[in-house]
Design a protein around this motif. Structure first.
Motif, short mmCIF file in Angstrom:
data_model
loop_
_atom_site.label_atom_id
_atom_site.label_comp_id
_atom_site.label_asym_id
_atom_site.label_seq_id
_atom_site.Cartn_x
_atom_site.Cartn_y
_atom_site.Cartn_z
N VAL A 67 0.83 -1.21 0.00
CA VAL A 67 0.00 0.00 0.00
C VAL A 67 0.87 1.26 0.00
O VAL A 67 0.66 2.18 -0.80
N ALA A 68 1.85 1.28 0.89
CA ALA A 68 2.73 2.45 1.00
C ALA A 68 3.51 2.66 -0.30
O ALA A 68 3.68 3.80 -0.76
N GLY A 69 3.98 1.58 -0.89
CA GLY A 69 4.74 1.69 -2.13
C GLY A 69 3.91 2.20 -3.29
O GLY A 69 4.39 3.00 -4.10
N ALA A 70 2.67 1.74 -3.39
CA ALA A 70 1.80 2.17 -4.48
C ALA A 70 1.52 3.67 -4.41
O ALA A 70 1.55 4.37 -5.42
N VAL A 71 1.27 4.15 -3.21
CA VAL A 71 1.01 5.59 -3.03
C VAL A 71 2.24 6.40 -3.42
O VAL A 71 2.16 7.38 -4.17
N ALA A 72 3.40 5.99 -2.93
CA ALA A 72 4.63 6.71 -3.21
C ALA A 72 4.99 6.66 -4.70
O ALA A 72 5.47 7.64 -5.27
N ALA A 73 4.74 5.52 -5.33
CA ALA A 73 5.08 5.36 -6.75
C ALA A 73 4.29 6.31 -7.63
O ALA A 73 4.84 6.90 -8.57
N GLY A 74 3.02 6.45 -7.35
CA GLY A 74 2.19 7.33 -8.16
C GLY A 74 2.66 8.78 -8.12
O GLY A 74 2.73 9.45 -9.15
N PHE A 75 3.02 9.24 -6.94
CA PHE A 75 3.43 10.63 -6.78
C PHE A 75 4.80 10.92 -7.38
O PHE A 75 5.09 12.07 -7.74
N ILE A 120 6.05 -1.46 -8.14
CA ILE A 120 6.45 -1.04 -6.80
C ILE A 120 5.46 -1.53 -5.75
O ILE A 120 5.84 -1.82 -4.61
N SER A 121 4.19 -1.65 -6.12
CA SER A 121 3.21 -2.20 -5.18
C SER A 121 3.54 -3.64 -4.83
O SER A 121 3.61 -4.03 -3.66
N ILE A 122 3.78 -4.44 -5.87
CA ILE A 122 4.18 -5.83 -5.64
C ILE A 122 5.56 -5.86 -5.00
O ILE A 122 5.83 -6.64 -4.08
N GLY A 123 6.43 -4.97 -5.49
CA GLY A 123 7.78 -4.91 -4.95
C GLY A 123 7.81 -4.53 -3.48
O GLY A 123 8.60 -5.06 -2.70
#
Length: 294
Positions: A212-220, A267-270
Motif C-alpha cells: 500500500v505504501a509503495g503504491a502511493v509513493a510510486a504514483g506521486f 512497486i506495489s508488488i515490490g
C-alpha cells in the motif's frame, strides 16, 4: 496506562543481512516489470525499444547492486531511526509529555539518509541496467565495458560521470519516494502492533502494508522517474532542467506519466516482497538472537 511493547532494535548484522536478502528477492522477482516500465519511458516507446523481448536483459547488473544497495539502506535507516527514537524517548522522560508527532519526521530523515547511502551503489548499477533494458547493449557486461572503454577519450573522471549519470535526479526521485513510503509503512505497522498487542508484525502483514505504501509513493514520484530514465539514456550529459524542458517541448505533460501503470504495479508488488522479505529475515534473526518469538 499500559503501553504496547516495542520491537527490539535491529542489530547491524540483522539490518545488513535482512536488507541484502530483501533487495535480492524483490529485484529478481520483478525485473521483467521494471524492464517494461523502462522501455515505456525511453525515447521510442515500449515497442520501439524491444517490447517483451529479453525482459531479463540487464538483470546481471541488478543482482550485483541490489544486495549491497538494500543492505546499505537498511543499515543506515535502522541505525538513524533507532538513534533518533532513543533521543526522543529520553526527552520524554526528562521533559515529560508524549512526542509521537516526531516519529514520522524521524522516519523521513532516516529513510532519506538511507537512500543517499544506497544510491552510492544503486546509481551505477541502474545506469548499466537501464541502458541494457533499453536495448543499447545486449548484456550488462557489454554495457559496463562500453562505459569503461571511454576512459581513453574522456578520462577516469568522465567515466565516473558516466557511471553516476542521473545521480541528482535519482536522489530527487528516491528521497521523496521514501519520505512518503516509509513513514506511511511505519505508521501502519505501529497501528497494527497496537491492535494486535504484539512486539512486531509478521512478514505477511508487513508485505501488505508495504504494498500500500509503495503504491502511493510510486504514483506521486512517477514524473521524477521518467526524468531519471531519460537522463540515464541520454548520449551526452544533460542538465536536469534542460531535459525537463525538452520532454515538455517534444511530448507534453503526459510524457511525465509514461509507464505509471507498470511502475505502480511493480512497486506495489515490490513493496510487498521487499518489506515482507525484510520483515521475515529481521524477525527470524531477532528471534534467534533473543531465543523467543516476537
Amino acid at each position: 496506562m499500559a503501553t504496547n511493547p516495542q520491537p527490539p532494535r535491529p542489530t547491524f548484522t540483522t539490518s545488513l543481512l535482512a536488507g541484502a536478502f530483501a533487495g535480492t528477492a524483490v529485484d529478481l522477482a520483478l525485473f521483467p516489470i521494471d524492464t517494461i516500465k523502462t522501455r515505456s519511458q525511453a525515447p521510442g516507446g515500449f515497442l520501439g525499444n524491444g517490447g517483451l523481448k529479453g525482459c531479463y536483459r540487464g538483470v546481471g547488473a541488478n543482482i550485483i547492486g541490489s544486495a549491497p544497495g538494500a543492505a546499505l539502506f537498511f543499515v543506515t535507516y535502522d541505525y538513524t531511526k533507532g538513534f533518533l527514537s532513543a533521543r526522543r524517548h529520553a526527552k520524554e522522560i526528562t521533559e515529560g509529555g508524549p512526542s509521537d508527532w516526531e516519529a514520522p519526521i524521524e522516519h523521513m530523515v532516516a529513510a532519506s539518509l538511507g537512500e543517499v547511502a544506497a544510491c552510492a551503489v544503486r546509481v551505477p548499477t541502474e545506469v548499466v541496467k537501464t541502458r541494457t533494458q533499453a536495448g543499447q547493449h545486449p548484456t550488462s557486461l557489454s554495457a559496463l565495458q562500453a562505459i569503461l572503454a571511454q576512459h581513453k577519450t574522456i578520462g577516469v573522471s568522465g567515466v565516473w560521470g558516466q557511471m553516476y549519470r542521473g545521480w541528482s535526479v535519482t536522489i530527487m526521485r528516491e528521497v521523496p519516494f521514501t519520505v512518503i513510503q516509509f513513514p506511511l509503512w511505519e505508521a501502519m505497522k505501529e497501528y497494527r502492533r497496537r491492535k494486535s498487542g504484539r512486539e512486531e508484525i509478521n512478514a505477511l502483514e508487513s508485505g501488505v502494508l508495504g504494498s500500500v505504501a509503495g503504491a502511493v509513493a510510486a504514483g506521486f514520484t512517477t514524473p521524477l522517474d521518467v526524468l531519471k530514465t531519460r537522463m540515464m539514456l541520454a548520449q551526452e550529459k544533460t542538465p536536469f532542467f534542460t531535459m525537463l524542458n525538452q520532454i515538455l517541448k517534444d511530448h507534453g505533460y503526459k510524457a511525465f506519466f509514461a509507464g505509471i501503470g507498470p511502475r505502480i504495479m511493480w512497486i506495489s508488488i515490490g513493496g510487498a516482497i521487499f518489506l515482507g522479505s525484510y520483515q521475515w529475515a529481521a524477525n527470524t534473526l531477532t528471534e534467534k538472537r533473543h531465543g523467543r518469538p516476537l
